[in-house]
Design a protein around this motif. Sequence first.
Motif, short mmCIF file in Angstrom:
data_model
loop_
_atom_site.label_atom_id
_atom_site.label_comp_id
_atom_site.label_asym_id
_atom_site.label_seq_id
_atom_site.Cartn_x
_atom_site.Cartn_y
_atom_site.Cartn_z
N THR A 247 27.43 -99.47 -12.95
CA THR A 247 28.52 -99.91 -12.37
C THR A 247 28.97 -98.52 -10.86
O THR A 247 28.98 -99.14 -9.55
N MET A 250 25.73 -99.08 -8.32
CA MET A 250 25.74 -100.11 -7.17
C MET A 250 27.05 -100.06 -6.89
O MET A 250 27.25 -100.57 -5.71
N ALA A 251 28.05 -99.71 -7.54
CA ALA A 251 29.36 -99.65 -6.02
C ALA A 251 29.08 -98.68 -5.48
O ALA A 251 28.88 -98.74 -3.85
N GLU A 254 26.41 -99.52 -2.84
CA GLU A 254 27.38 -101.20 -1.92
C GLU A 254 28.53 -100.11 -0.99
O GLU A 254 29.06 -100.79 -0.25
#
Lengths: 266, 274
Positions: A247, A250-251, A254
């Motif tokens: 999490t 990837m967050a 992004e």
Amino acid sequence: MDRQRTLGSVLLSAWFWLIVVFMVFPIFVIIPLSFGSGDLLQFPPQQYGLRWYHAYINDPLWMQATWLSFKIALISGVIATITGTMAVIALERHLGRSRVAFTYLITSPIIVPHIFIALGIFIFALRNGLSGSQMLLIGAHAMVALPFVVLIIGASYRQIDPTIERAARVLGAGPMRAFMVATFPSLMPAGVAAFVFAFFVSFDELIIAQFLLKGTETLPMRIWANLQLDISPTVAAVASLLIVVTTVAMAGAEILRRRATQKLAD
Amino acid sequence: MIAALKRSVLIWPAMLLIVALYLVPSFDVIRSSLFDPDLTTRHIDRLIDRPVFMTVFWRTVQTSLIVAFAGALIAWPVAYFINAQPRRSQFLLIFLIFIPLWMSVLIRSYAWLVVLGRDGVVNSAMLGMGLTTEPVQMLFTPAAVQLAMLQILLPIQIVTTYGAMTEIDLDLMRAARILGARQGQALRRVFIPLSFDGAMTGMIIAFMLSMGFFITPALLGGPRDRMLGNLIEVQVAQLNWGFASALGLLLLFGTLGCVIVLRFCGRMALRVLK
């Protein structure tokens, strides 16, 4: 009329949150359970402690599997990011009319079931004496991640103003230098995002590794083997760590990518 | 010609990966299913003669259809809701959808094992509240497999459907309203047909991915819930790669055939909608 509309939008937002809970809850419920210290996974845990995290860290099999997965993911992620970036430049600049056909070809592994690709790699390894080859696994993971890299970097590349690089060329920079100065910095955030994505494609991949490797295990293979026998709560600790790391990484990737996209759009 | 080759040099490393590790191995699968070592229909015959394999194939199709169709119905309002929010909050909401999407299928299947197990979260909660006196058997049922697959594939369907919705010009809805359509009418006659293609694409992607599932049915299903992917895994473990390849081809071409039928049905449905 208006009342009907508000009722509709209340229902709609209730539906949205219900579905979000359905998608997210089963994943995050593992985390509190992993801090239980009983012999079994219990809800709610009777006592809290780090017992299963200790079990994970002190087990050489788990550690070896984690390290192997990390190495494979790192190398295949780098390969996928570099080859993917080069492919995007070729597709966008040099390939002209054959661009669409090549894009389809390079991105098509996304829709082919992994089990079919794994079967192909397995037979390919048998025929060429490459069974158990970690190099082949790295290549296969890079190939599976390549479509995502091409999609992520391609989307960012198309937003970059090509006149800046042309200006650099006009001002006397060579093709490589012009690219590095004018285009590369704008491509960096997408490159990082693509790498993180490719890393996790490999880090999470089970089936190809399962078919190919003999004698050594990646982390998903270790989890898989553990789930086949007894469900020891160690898996809950490993899963919780993976959930948090995935999490956050990837967050982060992004957010970086979105910020850069917005900057380019402004 | 030389100049064109030279300019395309940047695509070669990617093409090397694609050709060596995707096209050649795929070709190997086709070859292994037909040659062993000489041309033979042995593997294909076995596939057709033994009803168990076709039963598993149709079960795989059925499960995938249920999951993809239910997913499309659930995803559409979710995507509609996100699309109706102001731009800034759309970003945050889609982030919530991304979080489960980032988790591996293995972890998400394991999560359902923890949630639905005999001593799992749901059973403990129900026992605690006195809703039941005995733990309810939820694992190793078709419903458990379908529920988990739905949860795993929903984010993709939502993101695809939402992506297509953002392309729709909302002025068209306004125009319909100005021309006298009620909100419901404008939605049904303008927005739904325009967003239909995106929802259909999401559904087809979910269907294709679900056809190849193997981890979820193995962990959450009983022996009667095995899918085509599980059969392939068993054959590979027994080193029957000729027959595994025949199953692999059945998976690939079966999926392709179903997708063509789905597209056709989608076009029919759209015509009825309009």
